[in-house]
Scaffold this motif. Structure first.
Motif, PDB file in Angstrom:
ATOM      1  N   UNK A  17       0.811  -1.228   0.000  1.00  0.00           N
ATOM      2  CA  UNK A  17       0.000   0.000   0.000  1.00  0.00           C
ATOM      3  C   UNK A  17       0.842   1.275   0.000  1.00  0.00           C
ATOM      4  N   UNK A  18       2.086   1.170  -0.450  1.00  0.00           N
ATOM      5  CA  UNK A  18       2.934   2.351  -0.599  1.00  0.00           C
ATOM      6  C   UNK A  18       3.470   2.388  -2.021  1.00  0.00           C
ATOM      7  N   UNK A  19       3.671   3.605  -2.548  1.00  0.00           N
ATOM      8  CA  UNK A  19       4.191   3.759  -3.898  1.00  0.00           C
ATOM      9  C   UNK A  19       5.720   3.742  -3.884  1.00  0.00           C
ATOM     10  N   UNK A  20       6.289   3.063  -4.871  1.00  0.00           N
ATOM     11  CA  UNK A  20       7.740   2.939  -4.988  1.00  0.00           C
ATOM     12  C   UNK A  20       8.146   3.125  -6.445  1.00  0.00           C
ATOM     13  N   UNK A  21       9.426   3.378  -6.638  1.00  0.00           N
ATOM     14  CA  UNK A  21      10.017   3.383  -7.974  1.00  0.00           C
ATOM     15  C   UNK A  21      10.971   2.202  -8.083  1.00  0.00           C
ATOM     16  N   UNK A  22      11.122   1.671  -9.299  1.00  0.00           N
ATOM     17  CA  UNK A  22      12.033   0.539  -9.480  1.00  0.00           C
ATOM     18  C   UNK A  22      13.472   0.954  -9.258  1.00  0.00           C
ATOM     19  N   UNK A  23      13.793   2.227  -9.535  1.00  0.00           N
ATOM     20  CA  UNK A  23      15.144   2.726  -9.274  1.00  0.00           C
ATOM     21  C   UNK A  23      15.109   3.634  -8.059  1.00  0.00           C
ATOM     22  N   UNK A  24      16.056   3.440  -7.158  1.00  0.00           N
ATOM     23  CA  UNK A  24      16.169   4.281  -5.969  1.00  0.00           C
ATOM     24  C   UNK A  24      17.644   4.518  -5.691  1.00  0.00           C
ATOM     25  N   UNK A  43      18.459  -1.385  -5.195  1.00  0.00           N
ATOM     26  CA  UNK A  43      18.698  -1.538  -6.635  1.00  0.00           C
ATOM     27  C   UNK A  43      19.392  -2.844  -7.011  1.00  0.00           C
ATOM     28  N   UNK A  44      19.913  -3.568  -6.062  1.00  0.00           N
ATOM     29  CA  UNK A  44      20.716  -4.749  -6.375  1.00  0.00           C
ATOM     30  C   UNK A  44      19.826  -5.965  -6.665  1.00  0.00           C
ATOM     31  N   UNK A  45      19.833  -6.409  -7.931  1.00  0.00           N
ATOM     32  CA  UNK A  45      19.051  -7.572  -8.362  1.00  0.00           C
ATOM     33  C   UNK A  45      19.958  -8.752  -8.723  1.00  0.00           C
ATOM     34  N   UNK A  46      21.187  -8.737  -8.232  1.00  0.00           N
ATOM     35  CA  UNK A  46      22.162  -9.769  -8.587  1.00  0.00           C
ATOM     36  C   UNK A  46      21.671 -11.167  -8.235  1.00  0.00           C
ATOM     37  N   UNK A  47      21.106 -11.332  -7.032  1.00  0.00           N
ATOM     38  CA  UNK A  47      20.623 -12.647  -6.610  1.00  0.00           C
ATOM     39  C   UNK A  47      19.408 -13.086  -7.415  1.00  0.00           C
ATOM     40  N   UNK A  48      18.539 -12.130  -7.744  1.00  0.00           N
ATOM     41  CA  UNK A  48      17.321 -12.443  -8.505  1.00  0.00           C
ATOM     42  C   UNK A  48      17.674 -13.068  -9.850  1.00  0.00           C
ATOM     43  N   UNK A  86       3.428  -7.034  -6.102  1.00  0.00           N
ATOM     44  CA  UNK A  86       3.382  -5.605  -6.387  1.00  0.00           C
ATOM     45  C   UNK A  86       2.244  -5.334  -7.374  1.00  0.00           C
ATOM     46  N   UNK A  87       1.841  -4.078  -7.436  1.00  0.00           N
ATOM     47  CA  UNK A  87       0.875  -3.627  -8.440  1.00  0.00           C
ATOM     48  C   UNK A  87       1.554  -2.568  -9.284  1.00  0.00           C
ATOM     49  N   UNK A  88       1.710  -2.840 -10.580  1.00  0.00           N
ATOM     50  CA  UNK A  88       2.394  -1.901 -11.459  1.00  0.00           C
ATOM     51  C   UNK A  88       1.520  -0.696 -11.731  1.00  0.00           C
TER      52      UNK A  88
END
Length: 198
Positions: free
Chosen positions: A98-105, A111-116, A148-150
């Protein structure tokens, strides 16, 4: 002194001068490339990717491990860092808890998606094992550990993530996508996601 020994002496002098000129040019070229961060390259399937390159394309398949090597112009071992992050050039908005976020911060951990993306590195290079059927949405959800909800509409051909290989202060950036199409003289080819685009 004979004419033969005089000719030989001149030949050796010219040879020495030639070698010296080539050496000076080589050193100047090396330091010029070093200044531009081009003393190393990332190699995939025989193709070299240098810092600052923005042409060509590289396609990867999900569900397979892709191998990259990091090499030096001098054939020495390269000390490098590699990570996969969200791409600041293509930021997207979404709602999470229920909070708004950005994919880049600005937060490096966020921002680290290495494990994903299954990033594994050793002294010779790194590998990426992107899970089968991965999407931008599932990548973010895997990172955050929840649904998430885009907010923004996504384009499969947009690079939302980027592989960054850093040596000293110089980087090679490899943005990649989860699909898209390539126009050819004969037909339009739909790419199996993801693909790296320059």
């Amino acid at each position: 002194m004979s004419k033969a020994s005089g000719a030989f002496g001149k030949f050796m002098l010219w040879l020495f001068a030639g070698v010296l000129i080539v050496a000076v040019i080589g050193v100047a070229l090396y330091f010029g490339l070093r200044e531009q961060g081009m003393t190393y390259f990332v190699e995939y399937n025989g193709q070299r990717y240098w810092g600052g390159m923005n042409d060509g394309s590289l396609f990867l398949r999900t569900g397979e491990t892709q191998e990259f090597t990091v090499k030096s112009l001098t054939s020495g071992e390269v000390e490098f860092d590699v990570k996969i992050t969200s791409n600041s050039d293509n930021n997207i908005a979404f709602a999470y808890n229920e909070e708004y976020h950005n994919s880049y911060a600005d937060n490096a951990d966020t921002n680290d998606y290495s494990d994903v993306f299954g990033l594994q590195a050793d002294t010779n290079g790194f590998s990426v094992a992107i899970p089968l059927d991965m999407t931008v949405e599932t990548a973010i959800e895997t990172k955050l550990g929840g649904d998430i909800t885009l907010i923004d509409e996504l384009s499969d051909s947009t690079a939302y993530f980027v592989i960054t290989v850093t040596v000293d202060e110089n980087s090679v950036n490899l943005p990649f996508t989860f699909g898209g199409q390539v126009e050819t003289p004969v037909d339009t080819v739909t790419l199996a996601p993801p693909s790296i685009i320059f």
